[in-house]
Design an enzyme around this catalytic site. Sequence first.
Site, PDB file in Angstrom:
ATOM      1  N   PRO A  11      -2.129   4.298   2.779  1.00 49.80           N
ATOM      2  CA  PRO A  11      -3.017   3.168   2.574  1.00 49.80           C
ATOM      3  C   PRO A  11      -2.513   2.139   1.555  1.00 49.80           C
ATOM      4  O   PRO A  11      -1.918   2.493   0.543  1.00 49.80           O
ATOM      5  CB  PRO A  11      -4.312   3.811   2.079  1.00 49.80           C
ATOM      6  CG  PRO A  11      -3.940   5.177   1.640  1.00 49.80           C
ATOM      7  CD  PRO A  11      -2.763   5.583   2.468  1.00 49.80           C
ATOM      8  N   ASN A  12      -2.781   0.902   1.891  1.00 48.11           N
ATOM      9  CA  ASN A  12      -2.502  -0.278   1.056  1.00 48.11           C
ATOM     10  C   ASN A  12      -1.020  -0.661   1.003  1.00 48.11           C
ATOM     11  O   ASN A  12      -0.673  -1.698   0.435  1.00 48.11           O
ATOM     12  CB  ASN A  12      -3.057  -0.092  -0.377  1.00 48.11           C
ATOM     13  CG  ASN A  12      -4.551   0.158  -0.365  1.00 48.11           C
ATOM     14  OD1 ASN A  12      -5.295  -0.631   0.205  1.00 48.11           O
ATOM     15  ND2 ASN A  12      -4.998   1.264  -0.939  1.00 48.11           N
ATOM     16  N   ARG A  19       0.798  -6.954  -3.340  1.00 53.13           N
ATOM     17  CA  ARG A  19      -0.008  -5.950  -4.043  1.00 53.13           C
ATOM     18  C   ARG A  19       0.643  -5.573  -5.378  1.00 53.13           C
ATOM     19  O   ARG A  19       1.753  -5.008  -5.385  1.00 53.13           O
ATOM     20  CB  ARG A  19      -0.108  -4.699  -3.159  1.00 53.13           C
ATOM     21  CG  ARG A  19      -0.825  -3.555  -3.819  1.00 53.13           C
ATOM     22  CD  ARG A  19      -0.619  -2.250  -3.055  1.00 53.13           C
ATOM     23  NE  ARG A  19      -1.330  -1.186  -3.709  1.00 53.13           N
ATOM     24  CZ  ARG A  19      -1.074   0.099  -3.540  1.00 53.13           C
ATOM     25  NH1 ARG A  19      -0.114   0.492  -2.726  1.00 53.13           N
ATOM     26  NH2 ARG A  19      -1.761   1.007  -4.182  1.00 53.13           N
ATOM     27  N   TYR A  24       4.824  -2.622  -7.923  1.00 54.22           N
ATOM     28  CA  TYR A  24       5.464  -2.260  -6.647  1.00 54.22           C
ATOM     29  C   TYR A  24       6.570  -3.226  -6.205  1.00 54.22           C
ATOM     30  O   TYR A  24       7.195  -2.995  -5.174  1.00 54.22           O
ATOM     31  CB  TYR A  24       4.392  -2.155  -5.548  1.00 54.22           C
ATOM     32  CG  TYR A  24       3.364  -1.085  -5.833  1.00 54.22           C
ATOM     33  CD1 TYR A  24       3.722   0.265  -5.883  1.00 54.22           C
ATOM     34  CD2 TYR A  24       2.033  -1.407  -6.087  1.00 54.22           C
ATOM     35  CE1 TYR A  24       2.787   1.251  -6.171  1.00 54.22           C
ATOM     36  CE2 TYR A  24       1.086  -0.432  -6.367  1.00 54.22           C
ATOM     37  CZ  TYR A  24       1.474   0.897  -6.411  1.00 54.22           C
ATOM     38  OH  TYR A  24       0.547   1.873  -6.688  1.00 54.22           O
ATOM     39  N   ASN A  75       5.513   8.254   2.327  1.00 54.07           N
ATOM     40  CA  ASN A  75       4.876   7.738   1.126  1.00 54.07           C
ATOM     41  C   ASN A  75       3.370   7.768   1.416  1.00 54.07           C
ATOM     42  O   ASN A  75       2.845   6.865   2.055  1.00 54.07           O
ATOM     43  CB  ASN A  75       5.326   6.310   0.805  1.00 54.07           C
ATOM     44  CG  ASN A  75       4.701   5.810  -0.492  1.00 54.07           C
ATOM     45  OD1 ASN A  75       3.746   6.410  -1.011  1.00 54.07           O
ATOM     46  ND2 ASN A  75       5.211   4.709  -1.010  1.00 54.07           N
ATOM     47  N   ALA A  78      -2.150   6.700  -2.031  1.00 55.82           N
ATOM     48  CA  ALA A  78      -3.197   7.395  -2.806  1.00 55.82           C
ATOM     49  C   ALA A  78      -3.547   8.764  -2.224  1.00 55.82           C
ATOM     50  O   ALA A  78      -4.032   9.631  -2.962  1.00 55.82           O
ATOM     51  CB  ALA A  78      -4.435   6.516  -2.891  1.00 55.82           C
ATOM     52  N   GLU A  99       9.265  13.237   0.158  1.00 56.86           N
ATOM     53  CA  GLU A  99       8.188  12.400  -0.385  1.00 56.86           C
ATOM     54  C   GLU A  99       8.824  11.225  -1.122  1.00 56.86           C
ATOM     55  O   GLU A  99       9.803  11.413  -1.858  1.00 56.86           O
ATOM     56  CB  GLU A  99       7.376  13.261  -1.370  1.00 56.86           C
ATOM     57  CG  GLU A  99       6.269  12.534  -2.096  1.00 56.86           C
ATOM     58  CD  GLU A  99       5.630  13.411  -3.200  1.00 56.86           C
ATOM     59  OE1 GLU A  99       6.316  14.314  -3.743  1.00 56.86           O
ATOM     60  OE2 GLU A  99       4.460  13.181  -3.525  1.00 56.86           O
ATOM     61  N   HIS A 101       7.906   7.590  -3.464  1.00 58.30           N
ATOM     62  CA  HIS A 101       6.976   6.676  -4.129  1.00 58.30           C
ATOM     63  C   HIS A 101       7.784   5.543  -4.742  1.00 58.30           C
ATOM     64  O   HIS A 101       8.843   5.792  -5.351  1.00 58.30           O
ATOM     65  CB  HIS A 101       6.202   7.385  -5.247  1.00 58.30           C
ATOM     66  CG  HIS A 101       5.340   8.490  -4.736  1.00 58.30           C
ATOM     67  ND1 HIS A 101       4.171   8.263  -4.075  1.00 58.30           N
ATOM     68  CD2 HIS A 101       5.520   9.831  -4.760  1.00 58.30           C
ATOM     69  CE1 HIS A 101       3.643   9.419  -3.718  1.00 58.30           C
ATOM     70  NE2 HIS A 101       4.443  10.393  -4.121  1.00 58.30           N
ATOM     71  N   ARG A 108       2.105   7.310 -14.768  1.00 64.02           N
ATOM     72  CA  ARG A 108       0.937   6.425 -14.667  1.00 64.02           C
ATOM     73  C   ARG A 108      -0.356   7.161 -15.033  1.00 64.02           C
ATOM     74  O   ARG A 108      -0.311   8.081 -15.842  1.00 64.02           O
ATOM     75  CB  ARG A 108       0.914   5.813 -13.256  1.00 64.02           C
ATOM     76  CG  ARG A 108       2.165   4.949 -12.980  1.00 64.02           C
ATOM     77  CD  ARG A 108       2.165   4.378 -11.583  1.00 64.02           C
ATOM     78  NE  ARG A 108       1.017   3.501 -11.370  1.00 64.02           N
ATOM     79  CZ  ARG A 108       0.634   3.052 -10.165  1.00 64.02           C
ATOM     80  NH1 ARG A 108       1.337   3.399  -9.090  1.00 64.02           N
ATOM     81  NH2 ARG A 108      -0.411   2.263 -10.045  1.00 64.02           N
TER      82      ARG A 108
HETATM   83  C1  DQA Z   1       2.502   5.026  -4.523  1.00 63.22           C
HETATM   84  C2  DQA Z   1       1.908   5.663  -5.787  1.00 63.22           C
HETATM   85  C3  DQA Z   1       0.473   6.085  -5.554  1.00 63.22           C
HETATM   86  O1  DQA Z   1      -0.069   6.661  -6.743  1.00 63.22           O
HETATM   87  C4  DQA Z   1      -0.383   4.892  -5.187  1.00 63.22           C
HETATM   88  O2  DQA Z   1      -1.685   5.303  -4.876  1.00 63.22           O
HETATM   89  C5  DQA Z   1       0.208   4.084  -4.081  1.00 63.22           C
HETATM   90  C6  DQA Z   1       1.638   3.876  -4.031  1.00 63.22           C
HETATM   91  C7  DQA Z   1       3.924   4.475  -4.762  1.00 63.22           C
HETATM   92  O3  DQA Z   1       4.607   4.203  -3.788  1.00 63.22           O
HETATM   93  O4  DQA Z   1       4.312   4.264  -5.917  1.00 63.22           O
HETATM   94  O5  DQA Z   1      -0.527   3.512  -3.267  1.00 63.22           O
HETATM   95  O6  DQA Z   1       2.598   6.017  -3.525  1.00 63.22           O
END
Ligand code: DQA
Length: 144
Positions: A11-12, A19, A24, A75, A78, A99, A101, A108
Amino acid sequence: MSKRILILNGPNLNLLGTREPDIYGTDTLADIHALCRKAAAEFNLEVDFRQSNHEGVLIDWVQEARTGYAALIINPAAYTHTSIALHDALKTISIPVIEVHISDPAQREKFRQTSYVGMIAAETVSGRGAAGYAEAVAIAAKLI
Ligand code: DQA
């Protein structure tokens, strides 16, 4: 025949580019897709690159990875920190899971300190920005 890897984004991440660019960066998800295609081509791998804001859709896609894919890069955004359902789905696949990120969740907020996906993943790439996806592709190529 070249092998296929599945790259899933949670998501997002469709909003990358605008964003929270201080966290990011300014690369869009389309930029990251192009980066992954380029990295994969170096290892003669094909990329299937997807994004969803919906947990169930991501789970369906993880289940799809049970056949026809050589590795899964994810990825989970959240859902990393909340989804036992995603954790369980990842446990059902036998291909390597990597995984990724963009930021480093460990540096964080407290609520980002648990990764239900990291418990399953063969390797995790964090805090390397968009370039982390290319690193994840290289790791996938090594593990296949
Ligand atoms: C994320 C890190 C997560 O904590 C966050 O909720 C994201 C992006 C990252 O790519 O740094 O949406 O996965």
